[in-house]
Scaffold this motif. Sequence first.
Motif, PDB file in Angstrom:
ATOM      1  N   ARG A  86     -35.302 -33.553   9.319  1.00  0.00           N
ATOM      2  CA  ARG A  86     -33.738 -33.983  10.026  1.00  0.00           C
ATOM      3  C   ARG A  86     -33.793 -35.511  10.080  1.00  0.00           C
ATOM      4  NH1 ARG A  86     -29.222 -31.991  12.156  1.00  0.00           N
ATOM      5  NH2 ARG A  86     -30.035 -29.736  12.074  1.00  0.00           N
ATOM      6  N   GLU A 129     -30.007 -29.649  18.204  1.00  0.00           N
ATOM      7  CA  GLU A 129     -30.161 -29.646  17.343  1.00  0.00           C
ATOM      8  C   GLU A 129     -31.412 -29.632  16.678  1.00  0.00           C
ATOM      9  OE1 GLU A 129     -25.836 -31.465  15.902  1.00  0.00           O
ATOM     10  OE2 GLU A 129     -27.571 -32.850  15.572  1.00  0.00           O
ATOM     11  N   ASP A 146     -31.214 -32.541   7.025  1.00  0.00           N
ATOM     12  CA  ASP A 146     -30.147 -32.367   8.039  1.00  0.00           C
ATOM     13  C   ASP A 146     -29.959 -33.570   8.532  1.00  0.00           C
ATOM     14  OD1 ASP A 146     -29.689 -29.532   7.439  1.00  0.00           O
ATOM     15  OD2 ASP A 146     -31.840 -29.310   7.995  1.00  0.00           O
ATOM     16  N   ILE A 197     -32.192 -38.480  12.042  1.00  0.00           N
ATOM     17  CA  ILE A 197     -31.187 -38.953  13.084  1.00  0.00           C
ATOM     18  C   ILE A 197     -30.606 -40.428  12.877  1.00  0.00           C
ATOM     19  CG2 ILE A 197     -30.998 -39.567  15.564  1.00  0.00           C
ATOM     20  CD1 ILE A 197     -33.370 -38.005  16.382  1.00  0.00           C
ATOM     21  N   ARG A 207     -26.745 -33.489  22.425  1.00  0.00           N
ATOM     22  CA  ARG A 207     -26.275 -32.635  21.464  1.00  0.00           C
ATOM     23  C   ARG A 207     -27.510 -32.577  20.236  1.00  0.00           C
ATOM     24  NH1 ARG A 207     -22.650 -35.575  19.551  1.00  0.00           N
ATOM     25  NH2 ARG A 207     -23.626 -36.347  17.740  1.00  0.00           N
ATOM     26  N   VAL A 208     -27.809 -33.807  19.869  1.00  0.00           N
ATOM     27  CA  VAL A 208     -28.869 -34.149  19.057  1.00  0.00           C
ATOM     28  C   VAL A 208     -30.263 -33.492  19.256  1.00  0.00           C
ATOM     29  CG1 VAL A 208     -30.204 -35.699  17.766  1.00  0.00           C
ATOM     30  CG2 VAL A 208     -27.718 -35.851  17.934  1.00  0.00           C
ATOM     31  N   SER A 262     -28.355 -35.855  11.773  1.00  0.00           N
ATOM     32  CA  SER A 262     -27.666 -35.750  13.269  1.00  0.00           C
ATOM     33  C   SER A 262     -27.406 -37.259  13.539  1.00  0.00           C
ATOM     34  CB  SER A 262     -28.588 -35.276  14.479  1.00  0.00           C
ATOM     35  OG  SER A 262     -29.008 -33.941  14.132  1.00  0.00           O
TER      36      SER A 262
END
Length: 686
Positions: free
Chosen positions: A286, A273, A438, A288, A269-270, A440
């Motif tokens: 982004r 993204e 963003d 994580i 999923r990550v 994740s």
Amino acid sequence: MSQSVTSLQGVGKQTAAQLATLGISTVDDVLFHLPARYEDRSRLTAIKDLNVGEQALVEGMITAAEVKITKRRTLVCMLTDDTGGIILRFFHFSYAQQQQFQVGTRVRCFAEARQGYHCLEFIHPECQFIREDKPAPEIHAQLTPIYPSSGTLHQHLLRSLARQALQNLVLIDPFPPTIQAQFQLLPLAQALQTLHAPPVTVSTADLQAGQHPAQRRLIIEELLAHYLSLRRLRQQAQTYQAVPLPAEHALNSLFLKNLPFQLTHAQQRVSAEIAHDLQQTHPMQRLIQGDVGSGKTVVAALSALSAIAAGYQVAVMSPTELLAEQHFRNFNQWLAPLKINITWLTGSVSKKQREQALNALATGESALAIGTHALFQEAVTFQRLALVIIDEQHRFGVEQRMALRDKGAQANFHPHQLIMTATPIPRTLAMTLYADLDISVIDELPAGRLPIKTVVIPNTRRAEIIERIRQVCQTGRQAYWVCTLIDESDALQYQAAEETARQLTENLTELRIGLVHGRLKAKEKEGMMQAFKRGELDLLVATTVIEVGVDVPNASLMIIENAERLGLAQLHQLRGRVGRGVVDSHCVLLYQSPLSEIARTRLGILRDTQDGFVIAQQDLSLRGFGDVLGTRQTGTMRLRIADFQRDEGLLPTVVEIAELLLKDYPETIQPIIERWVRVQGEELVS
């Protein structure tokens, strides 16, 4: 534009310079230099009614005064009223101050009562001298504010400046009436008036806890300013151009095919993204978040391939050489079969190796650079840098992260940024702290991982633990023994680890024991770690340098000595060095009695849970925001009144107000940011 602070009575050049050290240069600065605490001087207390430990205002006459010289020169005065007497004691005083305390002088004093040899004492009380030819000073009808000060500015002056600033208050309230009404916010002028001169009816408990509506008004505005400033950074980054990178390519498929394991659903999923972000024409920003052992590095490697497949370069930056070495080994293991050239660059490489590395990056011969902060030094240039990956980002300042980003800026193009952290942050807090990014979350551990069983054991049972190591290693498994110290200097860490290694070698003669510490050269450290990973050592004695980046699946036992000296996050990171295989793993938290209450709580939390988010939340509660989240936050968010830990519950309101302002009142945003987001002065004391 706010007037200069020199427009206020009592502020000359020298005082203005002293105020500047507090970040005060304008009248508005005075208004937002808020009290650190309050004292109740609204009534006189009879000396006979004083209690030890209580602050009180008393009035009486000096009946004796002398300078005593014992170990230190001390001015001792006796102040009496109709009910009794109290000693006034001064350790620092001038001749002029001494002359003020003449017998027969009437004085009003405020301080905390302490128990002396013969009676109660005030140590360095704040005094007002009452003259017969003048009326006695009024007793304040408000609580008395105590302001943060550099120590050279008297509270009388700071209170006077606040009174003058309030009398001439011309501040514009940035919140429209509709926002104030919807969120029940006090008008700015009312909030400031209350905080600088609170009536005696105001709850001091609410003020000290930061719960008063006047404080809530300013706390929300300050948090909003920082949130909006980060949102603005994000908007600015989206105006830059970036190279769009392909999501599907041959390297991607080959990489996944060669992996000896399958990605978890969370990793997939990550990765999706990130792939979506990399296809955009503006830079990815982004973060994580992933717990220890969740597999962030594999996701980072997969992301790097998107840039490399398109003919661009990638930089991977880590805070320590040990973590950088681990990344180098992992990336090399995964990418060498794909014929990808990797460059290694840290501060400890030789001059020749450095020159070769710089040339490989400048010419584009090397597609991937892995290293420490050495990567963003001026001499380092990249031919086509398109992606920057930063691990354990909270250990870097924003300036360092931006410096590496700027390495790849060509014309109006900027590299994509992928930032990783193994320090989980509660969702609401993360949304505010990382409003420029963003986010994740890899919230799933790889298949087959077994829970690590954690026990808390006193150091008196050390012999049992040593015997347990013997048993574990005789089955073919390996173990760590981590040494910690209160003083984190390399020299003392080294001495403790060396002595522990010597003792264990004497007791475990049949085992192969290695030693790793911060003073070893990079090659020696790497050699020892590789020997441990290859199974040539049974037990590795180490300092906390192994906190991150060490991956040895065969290691199933971790001993952390003096565990009470470490924070929860660091203990959780260390524990994560085991439990990477398919057998039961154990972590022993060895402590030295007696345990403080906070240490007992900390070790209990670690024993009872392995959830990184739960541990992070508890760590925030125990240690505070700045200690846990590191330089990125503490370096950019120097809060004057808000406290992220205390005020976390207000963050959803802050985000909601921000969205309304961005949509309907964009003209209010810049004034709010300018008021609160700036470099503060020296460390304050109160």
